[in-house]
Write a protein that holds these residues in place. Structure first.
Motif, mmCIF file in Angstrom:
data_model
loop_
_atom_site.group_PDB
_atom_site.id
_atom_site.type_symbol
_atom_site.label_atom_id
_atom_site.label_comp_id
_atom_site.label_asym_id
_atom_site.label_seq_id
_atom_site.Cartn_x
_atom_site.Cartn_y
_atom_site.Cartn_z
ATOM 1 N N TYR A 154 4.656 0.202 0.959
ATOM 2 C CA TYR A 154 4.897 -0.395 2.278
ATOM 3 C C TYR A 154 4.361 -1.822 2.317
ATOM 4 O O TYR A 154 3.275 -2.114 1.806
ATOM 5 C CB TYR A 154 4.214 0.427 3.367
ATOM 6 C CG TYR A 154 4.611 1.881 3.364
ATOM 7 C CD1 TYR A 154 5.802 2.296 3.938
ATOM 8 C CD2 TYR A 154 3.792 2.833 2.767
ATOM 9 C CE1 TYR A 154 6.168 3.631 3.929
ATOM 10 C CE2 TYR A 154 4.151 4.174 2.756
ATOM 11 C CZ TYR A 154 5.342 4.570 3.330
ATOM 12 O OH TYR A 154 5.702 5.887 3.312
ATOM 13 N N MET A 155 5.104 -2.688 2.985
ATOM 14 C CA MET A 155 4.716 -4.094 3.059
ATOM 15 C C MET A 155 4.248 -4.494 4.452
ATOM 16 O O MET A 155 3.925 -5.653 4.693
ATOM 17 C CB MET A 155 5.883 -4.990 2.629
ATOM 18 C CG MET A 155 6.370 -4.705 1.207
ATOM 19 S SD MET A 155 5.054 -4.789 -0.051
ATOM 20 C CE MET A 155 4.538 -6.504 0.094
ATOM 21 N N HIS A 156 4.226 -3.553 5.413
ATOM 22 C CA HIS A 156 3.726 -3.822 6.757
ATOM 23 C C HIS A 156 2.783 -2.700 7.154
ATOM 24 O O HIS A 156 2.876 -1.581 6.659
ATOM 25 C CB HIS A 156 4.871 -3.946 7.765
ATOM 26 C CG HIS A 156 5.823 -5.063 7.455
ATOM 27 N ND1 HIS A 156 5.561 -6.384 7.751
ATOM 28 C CD2 HIS A 156 7.035 -5.052 6.831
ATOM 29 C CE1 HIS A 156 6.567 -7.136 7.349
ATOM 30 N NE2 HIS A 156 7.478 -6.355 6.785
ATOM 31 N N GLY A 157 1.887 -2.986 8.105
ATOM 32 C CA GLY A 157 0.844 -2.052 8.456
ATOM 33 C C GLY A 157 1.330 -0.857 9.252
ATOM 34 O O GLY A 157 2.494 -0.760 9.649
ATOM 35 N N THR A 192 9.142 8.280 3.761
ATOM 36 C CA THR A 192 9.884 7.019 3.809
ATOM 37 C C THR A 192 9.311 6.021 4.799
ATOM 38 O O THR A 192 9.579 4.828 4.697
ATOM 39 C CB THR A 192 11.356 7.287 4.175
ATOM 40 O OG1 THR A 192 11.408 7.900 5.472
ATOM 41 C CG2 THR A 192 12.001 8.222 3.154
ATOM 42 N N ASP A 193 8.498 6.483 5.783
ATOM 43 C CA ASP A 193 8.049 5.603 6.849
ATOM 44 C C ASP A 193 6.536 5.519 6.895
ATOM 45 O O ASP A 193 5.823 6.390 6.406
ATOM 46 C CB ASP A 193 8.569 6.093 8.202
ATOM 47 C CG ASP A 193 8.116 7.513 8.509
ATOM 48 O OD1 ASP A 193 8.113 8.349 7.570
ATOM 49 O OD2 ASP A 193 7.740 7.788 9.666
ATOM 50 N N THR A 194 6.033 4.462 7.518
ATOM 51 C CA THR A 194 4.592 4.253 7.601
ATOM 52 C C THR A 194 3.898 5.316 8.428
ATOM 53 O O THR A 194 2.722 5.607 8.229
ATOM 54 C CB THR A 194 4.278 2.870 8.193
ATOM 55 O OG1 THR A 194 4.958 2.735 9.457
ATOM 56 C CG2 THR A 194 4.723 1.769 7.266
ATOM 57 N N GLU A 195 4.620 5.915 9.383
ATOM 58 C CA GLU A 195 4.017 6.949 10.220
ATOM 59 C C GLU A 195 3.991 8.311 9.501
ATOM 60 O O GLU A 195 3.466 9.279 10.042
ATOM 61 C CB GLU A 195 4.787 7.078 11.546
ATOM 62 C CG GLU A 195 4.461 5.983 12.558
ATOM 63 C CD GLU A 195 4.966 4.623 12.102
ATOM 64 O OE1 GLU A 195 6.028 4.569 11.456
ATOM 65 O OE2 GLU A 195 4.290 3.619 12.368
ATOM 66 N N GLN A 196 4.590 8.360 8.329
ATOM 67 C CA GLN A 196 4.606 9.567 7.494
ATOM 68 C C GLN A 196 5.236 10.754 8.228
ATOM 69 O O GLN A 196 4.762 11.886 8.158
ATOM 70 C CB GLN A 196 3.190 9.914 7.041
ATOM 71 C CG GLN A 196 2.516 8.796 6.270
ATOM 72 C CD GLN A 196 1.152 9.173 5.744
ATOM 73 O OE1 GLN A 196 0.927 10.315 5.364
ATOM 74 N NE2 GLN A 196 0.241 8.222 5.728
ATOM 75 N N LYS A 197 6.333 10.496 8.928
ATOM 76 C CA LYS A 197 7.030 11.553 9.645
ATOM 77 C C LYS A 197 8.262 12.062 8.904
ATOM 78 O O LYS A 197 8.727 13.160 9.156
ATOM 79 C CB LYS A 197 7.448 11.050 11.033
ATOM 80 C CG LYS A 197 6.274 10.741 11.954
ATOM 81 C CD LYS A 197 6.760 10.252 13.313
ATOM 82 C CE LYS A 197 5.591 9.964 14.235
ATOM 83 N NZ LYS A 197 6.045 9.459 15.572
ATOM 84 N N ASN A 198 8.793 11.251 8.008
ATOM 85 C CA ASN A 198 10.037 11.604 7.325
ATOM 86 C C ASN A 198 9.764 11.826 5.837
ATOM 87 O O ASN A 198 9.720 10.880 5.055
ATOM 88 C CB ASN A 198 11.080 10.489 7.523
ATOM 89 C CG ASN A 198 11.402 10.242 8.988
ATOM 90 O OD1 ASN A 198 11.662 11.184 9.731
ATOM 91 N ND2 ASN A 198 11.367 8.987 9.398
ATOM 92 N N TYR A 209 0.844 -1.193 0.000
ATOM 93 C CA TYR A 209 0.000 0.000 0.000
ATOM 94 C C TYR A 209 0.880 1.244 0.000
ATOM 95 O O TYR A 209 2.082 1.194 0.312
ATOM 96 C CB TYR A 209 -0.935 0.001 1.198
ATOM 97 C CG TYR A 209 -0.246 0.161 2.532
ATOM 98 C CD1 TYR A 209 -0.090 1.411 3.128
ATOM 99 C CD2 TYR A 209 0.239 -0.951 3.212
ATOM 100 C CE1 TYR A 209 0.546 1.556 4.344
ATOM 101 C CE2 TYR A 209 0.867 -0.819 4.440
ATOM 102 C CZ TYR A 209 1.018 0.437 5.006
ATOM 103 O OH TYR A 209 1.647 0.576 6.199
ATOM 104 N N GLY A 210 0.280 2.380 -0.328
ATOM 105 C CA GLY A 210 1.031 3.630 -0.373
ATOM 106 C C GLY A 210 1.985 3.720 -1.531
ATOM 107 O O GLY A 210 2.791 4.651 -1.614
ATOM 108 N N GLY A 211 1.927 2.751 -2.460
ATOM 109 C CA GLY A 211 2.779 2.810 -3.638
ATOM 110 C C GLY A 211 2.172 3.703 -4.704
ATOM 111 O O GLY A 211 1.026 4.144 -4.611
ATOM 112 N N SER A 212 2.943 3.972 -5.726
ATOM 113 C CA SER A 212 2.479 4.819 -6.829
ATOM 114 C C SER A 212 2.582 4.053 -8.130
ATOM 115 O O SER A 212 3.371 3.118 -8.266
ATOM 116 C CB SER A 212 3.302 6.106 -6.904
ATOM 117 O OG SER A 212 3.172 6.847 -5.717
ATOM 118 N N SER A 219 9.784 1.079 6.892
ATOM 119 C CA SER A 219 10.157 1.952 5.774
ATOM 120 C C SER A 219 9.611 1.387 4.473
ATOM 121 O O SER A 219 9.399 0.177 4.342
ATOM 122 C CB SER A 219 11.681 2.079 5.684
ATOM 123 O OG SER A 219 12.209 2.695 6.838
ATOM 124 N N ALA A 220 9.395 2.261 3.518
ATOM 125 C CA ALA A 220 8.914 1.824 2.214
ATOM 126 C C ALA A 220 10.004 1.034 1.499
ATOM 127 O O ALA A 220 11.197 1.268 1.694
ATOM 128 C CB ALA A 220 8.501 3.029 1.380
#
Length: 648
Positions: free
Chosen positions: A547-550, A601-607, A529-532, A556-557
Motif C-alpha cells: 500500500y502506498m497510502h495510509g 486488497t484494501d487498507t481497511e483489510q475488509k476484502n 507497507y503491507g507488502g511481502s 487498494s494495494a
C-alpha cells in the motif's frame, strides 16, 4: 509402456510381466545359468552420472537388509541407463489382494501381521533405515504365507526430481504421517503408517479419505474418527493403542514399532470373544488362500531411504532414536491415548504443518500444501522463520453438531518486552551456533511514552532473554523481513506511525556486526507497507508493492512486482501482479517459480483474497491456480477453528 519380456538385464532373462505401476515394472526373471527365478523390478527412467551413483548407493543400502520378513534384494545395476533390482519372488500376492479394500480382518490375523511387520521394521530402524511407504500393497506373502515387507526405497530418489505427478502418490498419502508430509520422516512415521493399516483392517476404512489435498490436510490437522464409531463394541484397550500410534506428535507415539506391536497384542488378549469375529465382517480369509493371478501383482515405486543418527534434542528435531530403548508405555488396560479432541487444532500444526508456511510481514498469514503446489522444493528456496510456539488448545465444551467449535488455547510463558507492541515483524536466524529471533519495535499505543518503539530487538532462545540489537532502527512499521543465503537480513521501509510517511527503502542488516545499510531504489520502483518479500537464496529478493497510502484512505494495494539483485545492486520491474494485494504470502513453487496466496486488497483489510497465483520466472508471467480447496476447505478451517485474532 514397452514390454521387455525376452530381454536380458544382468544375469536375468525377463520371462513375463508380473505387474506395472507409474514408475516401474516387475518381471518374472530367470537366471541364465542357475535357472532360478526372481522378481526383476525395472524403473521407467534413464539414469546417468550422479543419479546412477545415487541409485547404486541406495540399492546397496537395501541389499544389506537381511531379515526373514523383508523381501531380499540380491542384485542391482544400471544397464544402458536403465536401473533395475533383482528381488525374491513372492508368489502369493499381497495382503491387499488377500484382504481387499473395505474388508475387515480378524483380530488374530491382524496381530500376526503386525508382529511380523514390526519385527521387519524394528530391524530396519536398527540399521537406521526408514521405510516410508507402509501399506498393504507393500506387504507380500511368501511361499509359506509369511508376510514379507517390500519396496524399501529406491525409486523416489531418482524420480523425485523428474516426476511431480500428484496422482502417483494418492495411494500413499492415506498412510503418511504428519511429519512425513512436512518433509521430516522419522522411524515413528512407519509406526503411524502401520497404525493406519491396522485402523483400516479393523474398520474396513482408512482414517481419512478424499483427494490428495484433502487427505494430506486431514493427516496434519484432523484427528481420525474414533474407532468405536466405526466398529461398535471394539474394546477400549485396542482403540487406545491405535490412537497412540496415530498421534499427530511423533513424540506421543510408542517409543518403538515393537512397543506398538506388543501393546496391540496385549490389548487384543483381553478382548471379549464377541468382538473376535463381528457379524458385519466379510468372510475371513483364514488358512491357505489360492494366490492371485500373477498379472495382478501390484508394483509400487517405493520411498527414499532415510537414515538418522543421534537422539532427540530439545527442539524436537526428528532425528533417530535407538529403538532398542523404547519410551516407557503401560500395556495394561490403563493405556491413555494422547488427547486429540476432534474440534481442536494446534497453531503450530495450522501454521507450519501443512506445507512449510512462509509468513512475510504484516498481520495476515496463509499457507499452501507442499505436495500439491510443489512448495518447498526446487531451485527457489525461502528462509524458514522460527517455529512459532505451539498452542495446545482445550475444548470449551461438547458440540452438538459436527461443526468445529471455538476453543481456548494457552501459550508457554516466555520473557516479554516491557509493553505489548503491534505492527512489527520478526524472523528466526541461526548465528554462530546460536538461535535468535530478531524483531523490530512497533506501536505501543497512546498510553505509553513514547507511543512508538524504534528499537531492533534480539531474543536469545538459549538464554531466554531479550537484548537490544539497535536502540534506533531506521525501519518503520508494517514492513517485511527476509534472510538471504549469507545470513543477512533485509527489511522493507514500511510506514510511519502517524500514517503520513511511506518510505520506499530497503535496509540491509548484518546480524554478526550490527551494520545497517540503506538501499534506495530508483524512482520507478515504489513499494510501501503491507507488502511481502521473499529471498530466492541465489542472490535475489522479490517484493510486492503493498500500500502506498495510509490507513483510512480506502486505498487498494498496488500491483507492482520487483526483483532486486543484491550483489549487483540492480532493480528490475517485473510483470505486474494479477491483482493488488497486501499482507500476502510468497512461497517457492518447487519448479523454479513462486506462488502468491492470501492477503487483502484494501487498507481497511475488509476484502480478502482467496485466489492463488503462480509466477513463472522463465516467461515473467502470472497464471491463476485453480485451487478449489482453498475456498472450500482451508478458509472454513481458519474461520471456524481459529479464534479471531490468533493469526494476526
Amino acid at each position: 509402456m514397452v514390454d521387455r519380456s525376452g530381454q536380458q538385464l544382468g544375469s536375468y532373462r525377463l520371462i513375463r510381466l508380473l505387474g506395472h505401476g507409474g514408475f516401474a515394472e516387475v518381471y518374472l526373471g530367470e537366471h541364465v545359468r542357475l535357472n532360478s527365478y526372481a522378481a526383476v523390478k525395472v524403473l521407467n527412467m534413464q539414469l546417468g552420472g550422479s543419479d546412477a551413483e545415487s541409485f547404486q548407493r541406495e540399492a546397496h543400502t537395501i541389499a544389506r537388509l537381511l531379515h526373514p520378513h523383508i523381501i531380499r534384494v540380491f542384485d542391482y545395476d544400471v544397464a544402458e541407463g536403465t536401473p533395475f533390482l533383482v528381488m525374491d519372488y513372492a508368489p502369493n500376492g499381497t495382503l491387499r489382494s488377500r484382504h481387499p479394500k473395505g474388508a475387515r480382518v480378524p483380530v488374530a490375523n491382524i496381530v500376526s501381521y503386525v508382529k511380523q511387520m514390526a519385527e521387519a521394521l524394528q530391524y530396519a530402524h536398527s540399521q537406521k533405515v526408514i521405510h516410508r511407504d507402509i501399506k498393504p500393497e507393500n506387504m507380500l506373502l511368501g511361499r509359506n504365507d509369511e508376510v514379507l515387507l517390500s519396496d524399501f526405497g529406491i525409486a523416489t530418489a531418482t524420480q523425485s526430481s523428474r516426476y511431480q505427478h500428484t496422482q502417483e502418490i494418492v495411494g500413499t498419502v492415506a498412510y503418511m504421517a504428519p511429519e512425513q508430509i512436512q518433509g521430516k520422516p522419522h522411524p515413528a512415521s512407519d509406526q503411524y503408517a502401520l497404525g493406519v493399516v491396522v485402523y483400516e483392517w479393523l474398520s474396513g476404512a482408512r482414517p481419512f479419505s478424499g483427494s490428495f489435498t484433502e487427505v494430506a490436510i486431514q493427516q496434519v490437522v484432523a484427528p481420525p474418527q474414533p474407532l468405536h464409531e466405526r466398529v461398535p463394541g471394539i474394546p477400549q484397550q485396542i482403540e487406545q493403542v491405535i490412537m497412540i500410534a496415530l498421534a499427530k506428535d511423533l513424540h506421543q507415539r510408542f517409543g518403538s514399532i515393537t512397543a506398538f506391536a506388543n501393546a496391540l497384542e496385549q490389548a487384543c488378549k483381553t478382548q471379549p470373544s464377541s468382538f473376535a469375529a463381528p457379524a458385519s465382517m466379510p468372510p475371513a480369509h483364514i488358512g491357505f488362500v489360492p494366490p492371485p493371478p500373477v498379472l495382478e501383482a501390484p508394483v509400487t515405486t517405493g520411498p527414499t531411504i532415510q537414515a538418522f543418527e543421534g537422539e532427540y534434542n530439545a527442539s524436537n528435531t526428528p532425528v533417530f532414536q535407538d529403538p532398542s530403548t523404547p519410551r516407557p508405555v503401560s500395556y495394561s488396560t490403563s493405556i491413555t491415548p494422547p488427547p486429540q479432541d476432534r474440534r481442536t487444532i494446534s497453531r503450530r500444526a495450522m501454521l507450519i504443518g501443512l506445507a512449510g508456511l512462509v509468513v512475510v510481514g504484516g498481520t495476515a498469514a496463509g499457507f499452501a500444501l507442499a505436495n500439491h503446489l510443489g512448495v518447498g522444493s526446487g531451485t527457489v528456496t525461502t528462509p524458514v522463520p522460527g517455529s512459532p510456539t505451539t498452542v495446545k488448545p482445550s475444548p470449551t465444551g461438547a458440540a452438538s453438531t459436527p461443526t468445529p467449535a471455538p476453543f481456548s488455547g494457552t501459550w508457554s510463558s516466555l520473557p516479554s518486552l516491557l509493553a505489548p507492541e503491534a505492527d512489527n515483524v520478526a524472523i528466526h536466524i541461526r548465528l554462530q551456533q546460536h538461535d535468535y529471533i530478531y524483531m523490530t519495535g512497533g506501536n505501543r499505543g497512546s498510553t505509553f511514552t513514547p507511543p512508538n518503539d524504534d528499537a531492533l530487538y534480539r531474543y536469545d532462545t538459549a538464554a531466554m532473554q531479550w537484548e537490544i540489537a539497535m536502540s534506533t532502527f531506521p525501519g518503520m512499521f508494517n514492513n517485511s523481513v527476509v534472510q538471504d543465503e549469507h545470513n543477512t537480513l533485509f527489511f522493507t521501509g514500511g510506514y510511519s506511525p502517524d500514517n503520513q510517511a511511506i518510505a520506499t527503502l530497503l535496509y540491509k542488516y548484518q546480524p554478526a556486526t550490527g551494520n545497517v545499510q540503506t538501499i534506495t531504489p530508483p524512482a520507478s520502483i515504489t513499494f510501501g507497507y503491507g507488502g511481502s518479500m521473499i529471498a530466492d537464496q541465489q542472490g535475489h529478493l522479490f517484493l510486492t508493492q503493498g500500500y502506498m497510502h495510509g490507513f483510512g484512505t480506502h486505498t487498494s494495494a498496488g500491483t507492482g512486482w520487483y526483483r532486486y539483485d543484491i550483489a549487483q545492486n540492480q532493480w528490475a520491474t517485473l510483470a505486474p501482479l494479477p491483482v493488488g494485494v497486501g499482507y500476502t504470502v510468497l512461497a517457492p513453487d518447487g519448479h523454479g517459480g513462486l506462488v502468491l496466496l492470501g492477503g487483502v486488497t484494501d487498507t481497511e483489510q475488509k476484502n480478502g483474497s482467496t485466489a492463488i497465483y503462480r509466477y513463472r520466472m522463465a516467461s515473467n508471467s502470472w497464471t491463476t491456480e485453480q485451487m478449489w480447496w482453498w475456498a472450500d476447505m482451508i478458509q472454513p478451517i481458519i474461520t471456524s477453528w481459529i479464534p479471531p485474532g490468533l493469526l494476526t
